[in-house]
Write an enzyme that holds these catalytic residues in place. Sequence first.
Site, short mmCIF file in Angstrom:
data_model
loop_
_atom_site.label_atom_id
_atom_site.label_comp_id
_atom_site.label_asym_id
_atom_site.label_seq_id
_atom_site.Cartn_x
_atom_site.Cartn_y
_atom_site.Cartn_z
CG HIS A 24 -1.75 -1.11 1.50
ND1 HIS A 24 -2.37 -1.31 2.71
CD2 HIS A 24 -2.08 -2.15 0.73
CE1 HIS A 24 -3.04 -2.43 2.66
NE2 HIS A 24 -2.87 -2.96 1.47
CG HIS A 78 -6.71 -8.92 9.33
ND1 HIS A 78 -7.82 -8.17 8.98
CD2 HIS A 78 -5.63 -8.18 8.95
CE1 HIS A 78 -7.41 -7.04 8.42
NE2 HIS A 78 -6.10 -7.03 8.39
CD GLU A 80 -5.01 -5.38 4.59
OE1 GLU A 80 -4.81 -5.26 5.81
OE2 GLU A 80 -4.67 -4.52 3.77
CG ASP A 82 -1.91 -8.70 4.38
OD1 ASP A 82 -3.14 -8.62 4.49
OD2 ASP A 82 -1.13 -8.22 5.22
CG HIS A 145 -4.75 -3.04 9.52
ND1 HIS A 145 -4.55 -3.56 8.27
CD2 HIS A 145 -4.74 -1.69 9.37
CE1 HIS A 145 -4.40 -2.60 7.40
NE2 HIS A 145 -4.50 -1.47 8.02
CG ASP A 164 -2.29 -6.80 10.20
OD1 ASP A 164 -1.56 -7.62 9.61
OD2 ASP A 164 -3.24 -6.23 9.64
CE1 TYR A 192 2.65 -4.56 9.22
CE2 TYR A 192 1.72 -3.85 11.30
CZ TYR A 192 1.60 -4.54 10.12
OH TYR A 192 0.44 -5.21 9.83
CG HIS A 223 2.69 -8.93 8.51
ND1 HIS A 223 2.59 -9.52 7.27
CD2 HIS A 223 1.51 -8.26 8.69
CE1 HIS A 223 1.42 -9.22 6.73
NE2 HIS A 223 0.74 -8.47 7.58
FE1 FEO Z 1 -4.21 -5.81 7.74
FE2 FEO Z 1 -1.46 -7.79 7.35
O1 FEO Z 1 -3.15 -7.08 6.96
#
Ligand code: FEO
Length: 385
Positions: A24, A78, A80, A82, A145, A164, A192, A223
């Site tokens: 992003h 989550h 999202e 990714d 997130h 996240d 981050y 992550h």
């Molecule tokens: Fe909010 Fe790692 O995605």
Amino acid sequence: MKPREIADGVFWVGALDWEEKDFHNFQTPRGITYNSYLILDEKKVVIDAVKHKFFSEQLEKISKLIDPKEIDYVVVNHIEPDHASGLADLIRVAKNATVICSQKGKEGLFKFFDCKDWNFMVVKNGDKLRIGKRTLMFLDMTMLHWPDSIATYLVEDKILFSNDAFGQHVASEERFAEDLGLEEALKWAKLYYANILMPLSTLIKKKLEELKGVEVKLIAPSHGVAWKNPEVIVKSYAKWADFEPDNKVVIVYDTMWGSTEKLARTIAEGASTYAKVRLFHIRKDSWAEIVAEILDAKAIAVGAPTIHNSLFPPVSGFLSYLRSLKPKNKKALAFGSYGWNGVAVKEIAKVLEELGFETKQFAVKFKPTKEELEKAFELGVELGK
Ligand code: FEO
């Protein structure tokens, strides 16, 4: 080779994306990790899917330990992409699995996938699930997130799969911050935080208070590396969420013919008499790094020339990014140069004031004179103080 066991019966089955340099518009020079974990107990549980492109890597790791058909639960902390874009492929092979997620997570998954035939278990804050000798507890992480976010706590082992939160965009073979090096892990965690979580700082403060009631021995985010000493990252989150400042001035600028650059350097020189200084060129430096430095700066100065009766576009873009991240508690200076209409400095000041920063303005015509450079130096000294 068997996948890495990060705790008794808990295996890392994630993927390393060494090549991805952007998330992003957040520059990720050392790549990204999509962590996924397999817990082997009477029930077999996968915590989080991975980005779709890496599904085969995840499946290969899982298959070295169990037949994927044996997976009982896939926790989607989550939605999202990714983390969840590889989910449909995982459910295709984990035919007997029940997907565990929040209500908002379930609603979101129906937008991303055709999942009318999937088994779902919707969980709320504090819900528990016995998986054999051990128990999973689900914690609400709304807006950490996204609205759907939850964390999963492995009660007996005291492991928090935080998704996240507490993560870092870095690809590494090391699975723990203590092996990567705490200083390096914190550097990536701060980048981050600044680029993903800074606007959620008020919520994060509340969440940190709630988490005080949960004894955690290992934080395993989705992550980057996991934290064997959770207090290190929790303390840093508390500092960042409070915008606790370092004695530092951050100066960011762009320039056409060098006048704004001359002002930036002179302001930096003045500020350095009282504080640490970081100077960045908006088109040449990483925005991700700039905002990470702004996160804990006491003061910032933003400079630009005027072009076509407007703010110089790269600075306008940067300010738009900065505004979205909602940094707090800073003194500020808007500065720059102009030919016949000094629009840029006023527009910079408007954004900095919107962010709640007490802001001074300083604009010079064409090229700074000796007196104007002295004034820039003094403004720098004031910022440094
Ligand atoms: Fe909010 Fe790692 O995605």
